[in-house]
Scaffold this motif. Structure first.
Motif, short mmCIF file in Angstrom:
data_model
loop_
_atom_site.label_atom_id
_atom_site.label_comp_id
_atom_site.label_asym_id
_atom_site.label_seq_id
_atom_site.Cartn_x
_atom_site.Cartn_y
_atom_site.Cartn_z
N ALA A 84 -2.29 1.09 -4.43
CA ALA A 84 -1.60 2.22 -3.65
C ALA A 84 -0.60 3.00 -4.54
CB ALA A 84 -1.07 2.31 -2.21
N GLN A 85 -0.38 4.11 -4.75
CA GLN A 85 0.72 4.61 -5.48
C GLN A 85 1.51 5.23 -4.61
OE1 GLN A 85 1.90 4.92 -8.97
NE2 GLN A 85 3.46 6.12 -7.81
N PRO A 86 2.83 4.96 -4.48
CA PRO A 86 3.85 5.71 -3.58
C PRO A 86 3.99 7.00 -4.17
CG PRO A 86 4.58 3.43 -4.49
CD PRO A 86 3.51 3.93 -5.19
N MET A 87 4.39 8.01 -3.19
CA MET A 87 4.68 9.39 -3.70
C MET A 87 6.16 9.52 -3.24
SD MET A 87 1.71 11.86 -2.32
CE MET A 87 1.59 11.38 -0.45
N GLY A 119 4.91 8.83 1.48
CA GLY A 119 3.39 8.58 1.61
C GLY A 119 2.75 7.87 0.28
N PHE A 120 1.56 7.46 0.25
CA PHE A 120 0.84 6.88 -0.63
C PHE A 120 -0.31 7.43 -1.14
CE2 PHE A 120 3.54 4.09 1.51
CZ PHE A 120 4.39 3.29 0.61
N MET A 121 -0.61 7.52 -2.47
CA MET A 121 -2.02 7.97 -2.71
C MET A 121 -2.89 6.61 -2.97
SD MET A 121 -2.38 11.20 -3.14
CE MET A 121 -4.06 11.08 -4.03
N ARG A 125 -12.39 4.49 -2.86
CA ARG A 125 -13.26 3.41 -2.99
C ARG A 125 -12.49 2.26 -2.24
NH1 ARG A 125 -12.74 1.81 -9.47
NH2 ARG A 125 -10.73 2.20 -9.79
N ASN A 126 -10.97 2.08 -2.55
CA ASN A 126 -10.21 1.01 -2.09
C ASN A 126 -9.86 1.13 -0.59
OD1 ASN A 126 -9.88 0.05 -4.79
ND2 ASN A 126 -8.24 1.53 -5.11
N LEU A 127 -10.00 2.27 -0.06
CA LEU A 127 -9.97 2.39 1.55
C LEU A 127 -11.05 1.96 1.99
CD1 LEU A 127 -7.93 5.54 2.24
CD2 LEU A 127 -7.33 3.42 2.94
N ARG A 128 -12.36 2.58 1.86
CA ARG A 128 -13.59 2.15 2.04
C ARG A 128 -13.78 0.48 2.21
NH1 ARG A 128 -17.13 3.52 -1.07
NH2 ARG A 128 -16.09 4.76 -2.59
N ARG A 129 -13.60 0.02 1.21
CA ARG A 129 -13.97 -1.37 0.99
C ARG A 129 -12.99 -2.21 1.92
NH1 ARG A 129 -13.76 -1.00 -4.43
NH2 ARG A 129 -12.21 -2.38 -4.63
N ALA A 227 -3.42 21.04 -6.30
CA ALA A 227 -2.51 19.79 -5.96
C ALA A 227 -2.78 18.84 -7.00
CB ALA A 227 -3.06 19.14 -4.76
N ILE A 228 -1.49 18.36 -7.74
CA ILE A 228 -1.65 17.23 -8.57
C ILE A 228 -0.98 16.22 -7.94
CG2 ILE A 228 -1.10 16.69 -10.72
CD1 ILE A 228 -0.77 19.75 -11.68
N LEU A 229 -1.70 14.99 -7.62
CA LEU A 229 -1.39 14.03 -6.81
C LEU A 229 -1.53 12.62 -7.55
CD1 LEU A 229 -3.51 15.00 -3.50
CD2 LEU A 229 -0.96 15.61 -4.20
N PRO A 230 -0.22 11.91 -7.57
CA PRO A 230 -0.14 10.82 -8.71
C PRO A 230 -0.98 9.51 -7.98
CG PRO A 230 1.88 10.91 -7.05
CD PRO A 230 0.95 12.08 -6.87
N LEU A 231 -1.71 9.12 -9.03
CA LEU A 231 -2.33 7.62 -8.73
C LEU A 231 -1.89 6.64 -9.67
CD1 LEU A 231 -6.49 9.08 -9.11
CD2 LEU A 231 -4.96 8.57 -6.90
N THR A 232 -2.27 5.31 -9.32
CA THR A 232 -1.81 4.14 -10.24
C THR A 232 -2.06 4.23 -11.77
OG1 THR A 232 -3.70 3.03 -9.59
CG2 THR A 232 -1.81 2.60 -8.30
#
Length: 418
Positions: A84-87, A119-121, A125-129, A227-232
């Protein structure tokens, strides 16, 4: 006095609650209800292998801080957290493709609240699993994959559903977590109010040369928001709205040409960009069920209301539904109350209806106000954003709203068990 057609319901229930839909809201609700002691059957149209695929497909979610607390409470955050990437900041501004953004903007910094990142991005796939692994480990949940509901019947004491395989299940309550075209709502006779925007979202993920620093950007452009949203890592998720005709043209391009269209909108502040994962499109509208409940039926997530992604609140709103419904049902059962009774379900609807109405109105208003190039409106909205940014109290209230910390929060969104 007996009705033979309803005898299967009256003879005893196969489970306490049937959930139709195996996506994030459905699995989240199943876990929350099992934690409250309910037996749950979750009916999922997709195979488990599809749900648990590890391939990155570009889809990600902005989880508000309150939603992260729910994940902690149901025992999945520990699995998700490493990816998870913190915003840490959110920057909101007006703009046009190929031009510098307006100097009048809203800048939200997590340091202005005590609770931590707003929040967190998290990648889909990670949430589903994580959700599905938790579901499979919970003995109170029966996960019926590759199954669809073809009929449902309600009596005074329970509900029965018939699956495409011919199997029949009975329960005290049926929950529709089956999306904007909810078959559960349709079979219950619940109508929908739909507003079409004539916009389509283009969704993808990109790699970039420079680090994003945990900053999320929202640019309001004439055709629609970007929207440009940060990932890991040095990656970001893109949700980019265009008129539907233009979006179809862009999506038909090859990857290089697609990026050529994106670059003037994106700018060069993160260096060179490239695609990673798949590309998606979906039409944008506001669709709201006229009622969130019917006889022994409740709706959550997009089945209750699907909205524009302008504030990234779709999944967060769904998880609020999940938390509220789980709390209402758990407390009702402790009181010895029928969990499928009108009194119980009306309590859920009262709790969620106002918040849902206000959120839908806000996203609709923002989209209409900002998705144009009217000079007068442009000046007014830029001045408005500048004013909010200049007043610490206003800015802080927007930060808390983005973090999901305002309003009458269910216990799971406070990080507490019911």
């Amino acid at each position: 006095m007996d009705n033979p057609a309803r005898a299967p319901i009256l003879r005893g229930m196969d489970t306490d609650i049937i959930i139709v839909g195996g996506s994030l809201n459905g699995t989240g609700l199943a876990l929350a209800l099992a934690q409250g002691g309910f037996r749950v059957a979750m009916i999922d149209a997709l195979p488990k292998a599809t749900r648990k695929a590890k391939t990155f497909d570009g889809r990600s979610y902005a989880l508000a801080l309150a939603s992260k607390r729910l994940l902690e409470a149901v025992g999945v955050w520990e699995t998700v957290a490493p990816d998870a990437q913190p915003m840490l900041e959110i920057k909101v501004t007006d703009g046009r493709a190929g031009e510098a953004p307006s100097p009048l903007m809203m800048h939200f910094d997590h340091a202005e609240i005590e609770e931590g990142p707003m929040g967190f991005m998290v990648e889909d796939r990670n949430l589903r699993r994580a959700f599905l692994d938790a579901v499979e480990a919970e003995p109170k949940i029966t996960h019926l994959a590759k199954e669809t509901v073809v009929a449902q019947e309600v009596s005074d004491t329970g509900v029965s559903v018939t699956l495409a395989s011919g199997k029949t299940l009975t329960a005290t309550l049926l929950v529709g977590a089956d999306g904007r075209r909810s078959g559960t709502a349709e079979r219950a006779g619940i109508k929908r109010n739909v507003t079409e925007y004539g916009q389509t979202a283009l969704v993808c993920a990109i790699k970039h040369e420079k680090p994003h620093g945990g900053v999320a950007h929202q640019y309001f452009m004439p055709p629609g928001p970007l929207a440009i949203l940060p990932l890991t890592g040095d990656r970001s998720s893109i949700v980019w709205s265009e008129t539907s005709a233009r979006a179809a043209e862009i999506n038909a391009l090859d990857d290089d040409s697609y990026l050529d269209v994106l670059r003037p909108r994106f700018g060069n502040f993160l260096g060179e960009i490239s695609l990673t994962g798949d590309r998606y499109t979906y039409p944008l509208n506001l669709t709201t069920a006229q009622s969130f409940i019917a006889d022994r039926i409740a709706l959550v997530g997009d089945a209750a209301q699907g909205m524009h992604p302008i504030a990234g609140q779709g999944l967060n709103a769904g998880l609020r539904d999940v938390a509220a419904l789980a709390e209402v049902l758990t407390l009702a059962r402790r009181r010895g109350q029928d969990i499928g009774s009108p009194i119980t379900l009306e309590e859920y609807q009262r709790w969620r209806r106002f918040d849902r109405t206000m959120l839908g109105l806000a996203t609709d208003t923002f989209n209409r106000l900002f998705s144009n190039d009217n000079t007068v409106l442009r000046i007014g909205r830029d001045l408005g954003m500048g004013l909010i940014n200049a007043v610490p109290r206003l800015r802080r209230s927007f930060i808390r709203e983005a973090a999901g910390l305002t309003g009458d929060l269910p216990k799971l969104l406070q990080g507490k068990r019911v």
